[in-house]
Design a protein around this motif. Sequence first.
Motif, PDB file in Angstrom:
ATOM      1  N   LEU A  40      -7.097  20.105   4.555  1.00 13.04           N
ATOM      2  CA  LEU A  40      -6.890  18.742   5.043  1.00 13.04           C
ATOM      3  C   LEU A  40      -8.172  17.916   4.977  1.00 13.04           C
ATOM      4  CD1 LEU A  40      -4.620  19.529   8.098  1.00 13.04           C
ATOM      5  CD2 LEU A  40      -3.921  18.442   5.951  1.00 13.04           C
ATOM      6  N   VAL A  41      -9.280  18.535   5.344  1.00 19.11           N
ATOM      7  CA  VAL A  41     -10.560  17.818   5.286  1.00 19.11           C
ATOM      8  C   VAL A  41     -10.938  17.545   3.836  1.00 19.11           C
ATOM      9  CG1 VAL A  41     -13.033  17.990   5.787  1.00 19.11           C
ATOM     10  CG2 VAL A  41     -11.356  18.670   7.506  1.00 19.11           C
ATOM     11  N   PHE A  42     -10.712  18.514   2.947  1.00 18.59           N
ATOM     12  CA  PHE A  42     -11.006  18.316   1.527  1.00 18.59           C
ATOM     13  C   PHE A  42     -10.188  17.157   0.965  1.00 18.59           C
ATOM     14  CE2 PHE A  42     -10.112  19.161  -2.973  1.00 18.59           C
ATOM     15  CZ  PHE A  42     -11.401  19.132  -3.452  1.00 18.59           C
ATOM     16  N   MET A  43      -8.905  17.105   1.305  1.00 20.27           N
ATOM     17  CA  MET A  43      -8.052  16.013   0.820  1.00 20.27           C
ATOM     18  C   MET A  43      -8.564  14.667   1.325  1.00 20.27           C
ATOM     19  SD  MET A  43      -4.139  17.484   0.796  1.00 20.27           S
ATOM     20  CE  MET A  43      -3.993  17.549   2.554  1.00 20.27           C
ATOM     21  N   GLN A  44      -9.066  14.636   2.560  1.00 19.79           N
ATOM     22  CA  GLN A  44      -9.574  13.411   3.135  1.00 19.79           C
ATOM     23  C   GLN A  44     -10.828  12.948   2.395  1.00 19.79           C
ATOM     24  OE1 GLN A  44     -12.577  13.296   5.436  1.00 19.79           O
ATOM     25  NE2 GLN A  44     -12.336  11.108   5.428  1.00 19.79           N
TER      26      GLN A  44
ATOM     27  N   ALA B 255      -4.834   8.298   3.448  1.00 19.49           N
ATOM     28  CA  ALA B 255      -6.259   8.423   3.133  1.00 19.49           C
ATOM     29  C   ALA B 255      -7.085   7.468   3.996  1.00 19.49           C
ATOM     30  CB  ALA B 255      -6.493   8.140   1.659  1.00 19.49           C
ATOM     31  N   LYS B 256      -6.601   6.249   4.174  1.00 19.87           N
ATOM     32  CA  LYS B 256      -7.296   5.269   5.011  1.00 19.87           C
ATOM     33  C   LYS B 256      -7.385   5.775   6.444  1.00 19.87           C
ATOM     34  CE  LYS B 256      -6.957   0.450   6.529  1.00 19.87           C
ATOM     35  NZ  LYS B 256      -6.700   0.601   7.945  1.00 19.87           N
ATOM     36  N   HIS B 257      -6.287   6.321   6.938  1.00 12.92           N
ATOM     37  CA  HIS B 257      -6.269   6.830   8.304  1.00 12.92           C
ATOM     38  C   HIS B 257      -7.258   7.990   8.462  1.00 12.92           C
ATOM     39  CE1 HIS B 257      -4.743   7.610  12.280  1.00 12.92           C
ATOM     40  NE2 HIS B 257      -4.489   8.875  11.952  1.00 12.92           N
ATOM     41  N   PHE B 258      -7.294   8.915   7.499  1.00 15.11           N
ATOM     42  CA  PHE B 258      -8.238  10.028   7.577  1.00 15.11           C
ATOM     43  C   PHE B 258      -9.681   9.535   7.543  1.00 15.11           C
ATOM     44  CE2 PHE B 258      -4.863  13.139   6.402  1.00 15.11           C
ATOM     45  CZ  PHE B 258      -5.082  13.997   7.469  1.00 15.11           C
ATOM     46  N   ARG B 259      -9.958   8.506   6.722  1.00 11.68           N
ATOM     47  CA  ARG B 259     -11.318   7.953   6.704  1.00 11.68           C
ATOM     48  C   ARG B 259     -11.660   7.358   8.067  1.00 11.68           C
ATOM     49  NH1 ARG B 259      -9.915   7.088   1.644  1.00 11.68           N
ATOM     50  NH2 ARG B 259      -9.361   4.921   1.536  1.00 11.68           N
ATOM     51  N   GLU B 260     -10.708   6.663   8.678  1.00  8.72           N
ATOM     52  CA  GLU B 260     -10.945   6.074   9.989  1.00  8.72           C
ATOM     53  C   GLU B 260     -11.155   7.161  11.040  1.00  8.72           C
ATOM     54  OE1 GLU B 260      -7.499   3.619  10.433  1.00  8.72           O
ATOM     55  OE2 GLU B 260      -8.395   1.954   9.339  1.00  8.72           O
TER      56      GLU B 260
ATOM     57  N   MET C  89       0.846  -1.172   0.000  1.00  8.93           N
ATOM     58  CA  MET C  89       0.000   0.000   0.000  1.00  8.93           C
ATOM     59  C   MET C  89       0.895   1.239   0.000  1.00  8.93           C
ATOM     60  SD  MET C  89      -2.922   1.152   2.793  1.00  8.93           S
ATOM     61  CE  MET C  89      -3.919  -0.273   2.551  1.00  8.93           C
ATOM     62  N   LYS C  90       0.553   2.190  -0.864  1.00  8.61           N
ATOM     63  CA  LYS C  90       1.306   3.436  -0.944  1.00  8.61           C
ATOM     64  C   LYS C  90       1.063   4.286   0.304  1.00  8.61           C
ATOM     65  CE  LYS C  90       0.318   3.938  -5.797  1.00  8.61           C
ATOM     66  NZ  LYS C  90      -0.227   4.864  -6.776  1.00  8.61           N
ATOM     67  N   VAL C  91       2.000   5.167   0.564  1.00  6.58           N
ATOM     68  CA  VAL C  91       1.867   6.062   1.710  1.00  6.58           C
ATOM     69  C   VAL C  91       0.603   6.901   1.585  1.00  6.58           C
ATOM     70  CG1 VAL C  91       2.912   8.026   2.898  1.00  6.58           C
ATOM     71  CG2 VAL C  91       4.344   6.137   2.147  1.00  6.58           C
ATOM     72  N   THR C  92       0.321   7.389   0.381  1.00  8.36           N
ATOM     73  CA  THR C  92      -0.880   8.212   0.205  1.00  8.36           C
ATOM     74  C   THR C  92      -2.150   7.423   0.501  1.00  8.36           C
ATOM     75  OG1 THR C  92      -0.832   7.728  -2.162  1.00  8.36           O
ATOM     76  CG2 THR C  92       0.143   9.811  -1.456  1.00  8.36           C
ATOM     77  N   GLU C  93      -2.160   6.149   0.144  1.00 10.29           N
ATOM     78  CA  GLU C  93      -3.324   5.302   0.434  1.00 10.29           C
ATOM     79  C   GLU C  93      -3.462   5.076   1.935  1.00 10.29           C
ATOM     80  OE1 GLU C  93      -2.421   1.872  -1.883  1.00 10.29           O
ATOM     81  OE2 GLU C  93      -3.355   2.670  -3.695  1.00 10.29           O
ATOM     82  N   GLN C  94      -2.342   4.912   2.621  1.00 14.61           N
ATOM     83  CA  GLN C  94      -2.371   4.726   4.071  1.00 14.61           C
ATOM     84  C   GLN C  94      -2.880   5.979   4.775  1.00 14.61           C
ATOM     85  OE1 GLN C  94       1.687   3.587   4.830  1.00 14.61           O
ATOM     86  NE2 GLN C  94       1.211   1.410   4.761  1.00 14.61           N
TER      87      GLN C  94
END
Length: 57
Positions: A50-54, A8-13, A1-6
């Motif tokens: 930051l919220v928009f990116m999430q 994004a996953k963390h922000f979703r969580e 998993m790419k860092v960006t995917e990690q």
Amino acid sequence: MKVTEQIAKHFREIHFGDNWTTVNLKDSLNDVDWQQATTQVYGLNTIAALVFMQIIM
């Protein structure tokens, strides 16, 4: 998993409260108005950015 995917996953969580910190982003930002969310401090990203990116990831 790419860092960006990690990230994004963390922000979703964080947003949905399913992470180890048990932080719910929606509840945490409930009292933040648009002026606070769009204010840049020390050249760092704004809360709004930051919220928009999430959301889009």
